[in-house]
Design an enzyme around this catalytic site. Structure first.
Site, PDB file in Angstrom:
ATOM      1  CE1 TYR A 150      30.414   3.209 -32.983  1.00 46.23           C
ATOM      2  CE2 TYR A 150      32.809   3.466 -32.748  1.00 46.23           C
ATOM      3  CZ  TYR A 150      31.759   3.496 -33.572  1.00 46.23           C
ATOM      4  OH  TYR A 150      31.860   3.454 -34.879  1.00 46.23           O
ATOM      5  CB  ALA A 151      35.754   0.001 -28.256  1.00 39.68           C
TER       6      ALA A 151
ATOM      7  CE  LYS B  84      30.475   0.348 -34.964  1.00 38.48           C
ATOM      8  NZ  LYS B  84      29.705  -0.162 -36.032  1.00 38.48           N
TER       9      LYS B  84
HETATM   10  P1  NAP Z   1      25.764   8.495 -38.939  1.00 37.55           P
HETATM   11  O1  NAP Z   1      25.887   9.598 -39.995  1.00 37.55           O
HETATM   12  O2  NAP Z   1      25.268   8.936 -37.584  1.00 37.55           O
HETATM   13  O3  NAP Z   1      24.343   7.580 -39.508  1.00 37.55           O
HETATM   14  C1  NAP Z   1      23.911   6.683 -38.829  1.00 37.55           C
HETATM   15  C2  NAP Z   1      22.796   5.762 -39.735  1.00 37.55           C
HETATM   16  O4  NAP Z   1      22.463   4.612 -39.058  1.00 37.55           O
HETATM   17  C3  NAP Z   1      21.962   6.371 -40.196  1.00 37.55           C
HETATM   18  O5  NAP Z   1      21.387   6.212 -41.433  1.00 37.55           O
HETATM   19  C4  NAP Z   1      20.852   5.820 -39.351  1.00 37.55           C
HETATM   20  O6  NAP Z   1      19.464   5.879 -39.774  1.00 37.55           O
HETATM   21  C5  NAP Z   1      21.044   4.551 -38.950  1.00 37.55           C
HETATM   22  N1  NAP Z   1      20.632   4.007 -37.657  1.00 37.55           N
HETATM   23  C6  NAP Z   1      20.958   4.584 -36.369  1.00 37.55           C
HETATM   24  N2  NAP Z   1      20.384   3.547 -35.540  1.00 37.55           N
HETATM   25  C7  NAP Z   1      19.799   2.778 -36.293  1.00 37.55           C
HETATM   26  C8  NAP Z   1      18.786   1.339 -35.843  1.00 37.55           C
HETATM   27  N3  NAP Z   1      18.429   1.307 -34.797  1.00 37.55           N
HETATM   28  N4  NAP Z   1      18.393   0.797 -36.910  1.00 37.55           N
HETATM   29  C9  NAP Z   1      18.608   1.196 -38.049  1.00 37.55           C
HETATM   30  N5  NAP Z   1      19.393   2.072 -38.650  1.00 37.55           N
HETATM   31  C10 NAP Z   1      19.798   3.120 -37.523  1.00 37.55           C
HETATM   32  O7  NAP Z   1      26.921   7.251 -38.922  1.00 37.55           O
HETATM   33  P2  NAP Z   1      28.060   7.137 -39.780  1.00 37.55           P
HETATM   34  O8  NAP Z   1      29.134   7.940 -39.328  1.00 37.55           O
HETATM   35  O9  NAP Z   1      27.538   7.228 -41.220  1.00 37.55           O
HETATM   36  O10 NAP Z   1      28.106   5.537 -39.382  1.00 37.55           O
HETATM   37  C11 NAP Z   1      27.967   4.513 -40.285  1.00 37.55           C
HETATM   38  C12 NAP Z   1      28.566   3.286 -39.761  1.00 37.55           C
HETATM   39  O11 NAP Z   1      29.835   3.392 -39.560  1.00 37.55           O
HETATM   40  C13 NAP Z   1      28.396   2.893 -38.024  1.00 37.55           C
HETATM   41  O12 NAP Z   1      28.226   1.671 -37.831  1.00 37.55           O
HETATM   42  C14 NAP Z   1      29.484   3.785 -37.525  1.00 37.55           C
HETATM   43  O13 NAP Z   1      29.590   3.237 -36.100  1.00 37.55           O
HETATM   44  C15 NAP Z   1      30.521   3.161 -38.498  1.00 37.55           C
HETATM   45  N6  NAP Z   1      31.874   4.011 -38.445  1.00 37.55           N
HETATM   46  C16 NAP Z   1      31.740   5.192 -38.416  1.00 37.55           C
HETATM   47  C17 NAP Z   1      32.881   5.941 -38.429  1.00 37.55           C
HETATM   48  C18 NAP Z   1      33.083   7.527 -38.518  1.00 37.55           C
HETATM   49  O14 NAP Z   1      34.170   8.397 -38.299  1.00 37.55           O
HETATM   50  N7  NAP Z   1      31.853   8.366 -39.099  1.00 37.55           N
HETATM   51  C19 NAP Z   1      34.119   5.521 -38.233  1.00 37.55           C
HETATM   52  C20 NAP Z   1      33.946   4.097 -37.874  1.00 37.55           C
HETATM   53  C21 NAP Z   1      32.924   3.238 -38.207  1.00 37.55           C
HETATM   54  P3  NAP Z   1      18.330   7.239 -39.408  1.00 37.55           P
HETATM   55  O15 NAP Z   1      18.932   8.139 -40.479  1.00 37.55           O
HETATM   56  O16 NAP Z   1      17.063   6.803 -39.854  1.00 37.55           O
HETATM   57  O17 NAP Z   1      18.438   7.849 -37.986  1.00 37.55           O
END
Ligand code: NAP
Length: 260
Positions: free
Chosen positions: A167-168, A171
């Site tokens: 993941y790192a 990113k």
């Molecule tokens: P989440 O709740 O797991 O939601 C993930 C989203 O990505 C969902 O809308 C999902 O769509 C979509 N997705 C997954 N695989 C996909 C693909 N192959 N094509 C298109 N869409 C896809 O995640 P989140 O926490 O909101 O994270 C959103 C972003 O923020 C990510 O890039 C994550 O790495 C980053 N981030 C999150 C955190 C954290 O603490 N949560 C911290 C740093 C960065 P479906 O609903 O259709 O499955």
């Protein structure tokens, strides 16, 4: 345009803009779609498999007075990316703002991690963003107004984390992509920035911040709380706005001080 959007200062208004948010069906992406729409943008809400969830986001935006459509975009499939971007442009009349938010996290210590897991992680988090930039940029340039690309990286991309090498890497790669495209697209009037969230309460982090782990984590966050999706969405909306016209190639940390 949503009620209240007309009261925004012009420097924060996104009226007349079209935004595409990948992974807009849940979590941070949903919050980005809602905040961008509240600022006046018409929004394409991308999803991979949860069409119903994406429709619910669009309904919530419509109820608040905005406009949004669900768009199926599995970002790991370049043909689906092209088709999704084309749908967004056809249905909403253009594209000026791309938020590369879709992401997955496959966590494992190195000895248990597999090349297959690494490839899947890179295919969604890094290649997916690259493919979206490539498909969207022609439309963004055609719009002949200030374009915006915002990539959702992570604190882990800057800091690293045990069990998150794959993941790192994805990113950190997004940060390199952001800085290179910022240089490349600046002469065409497009800014490219990243946000690097810390721990945000979503489905992705549900296990990591459950039970005792929450207290341990809170001890590492100077602002003393886990982030909310809206914290990230506000940063994204700023970078999308006219107010951020002179900001490019930047990584905006939204992490409560977890990494400074
Ligand atoms: P989440 O709740 O797991 O939601 C993930 C989203 O990505 C969902 O809308 C999902 O769509 C979509 N997705 C997954 N695989 C996909 C693909 N192959 N094509 C298109 N869409 C896809 O995640 P989140 O926490 O909101 O994270 C959103 C972003 O923020 C990510 O890039 C994550 O790495 C980053 N981030 C999150 C955190 C954290 O603490 N949560 C911290 C740093 C960065 P479906 O609903 O259709 O499955």
């Amino acid at each position: 345009m949503p009620d209240g959007a007309t009261e925004l200062p012009a420097s924060l208004s996104l009226a007349g803009k079209v935004a595409l948010v990948t992974g807009g069906s849940r979590g941070i992406g949903r919050a980005c779609a809602e905040v961008l729409a509240a600022r006046g943008a018409h929004v394409a809400v991308g999803y991979a498999s949860r069409e119903e969830a994406a429709r619910a986001v669009c309904e919530a935006i419509a109820e608040a007075g905005g406009r949004a459509i669900p768009v199926a975009i599995d970002v790991s499939d370049p043909a689906a990316v092209q088709a999704g971007v084309d749908t967004c442009v056809r249905e909403l009349g253009g594209l000026q703002i791309l938020v590369n938010n879709a992401g997955i996290s496959i966590d494992a210590l190195l000895l248990r991690a597999s090349l297959e897991d690494l490839r899947r992680t890179l295919a969604v988090n890094l290649e997916g963003a690259f493919a979206c930039c490539k498909a969207a940029v022609r439309h963004i340039l055609r719009a002949k107004t200030a374009g915006r690309i915002i990539n959702v990286s992570s604190v882990v991309g800057e800091q690293g984390n045990v069990g998150q090498s794959m993941y790192a890497a994805s990113k950190a790669g997004l940060i390199g992509l952001t800085k290179s495209l910022a240089r490349e697209l600046a002469p065409r009037g497009v800014t490219v920035n990243a946000v690097a969230p810390g721990f945000i309460e979503t489905d992705m982090t549900a296990q990591a911040i459950a039970g005792d782990r929450r207290d341990a984590l809170l001890g590492q966050i100077p602002l003393g709380r886990i982030g909310a999706p809206a914290d990230v969405a506000e940063a994204v909306a700023f970078l999308a706005a006219p107010a951020a016209a002179y900001v490019t190639g930047h990584v905006l940390r939204v992490n409560g001080g977890l990494f400074i």
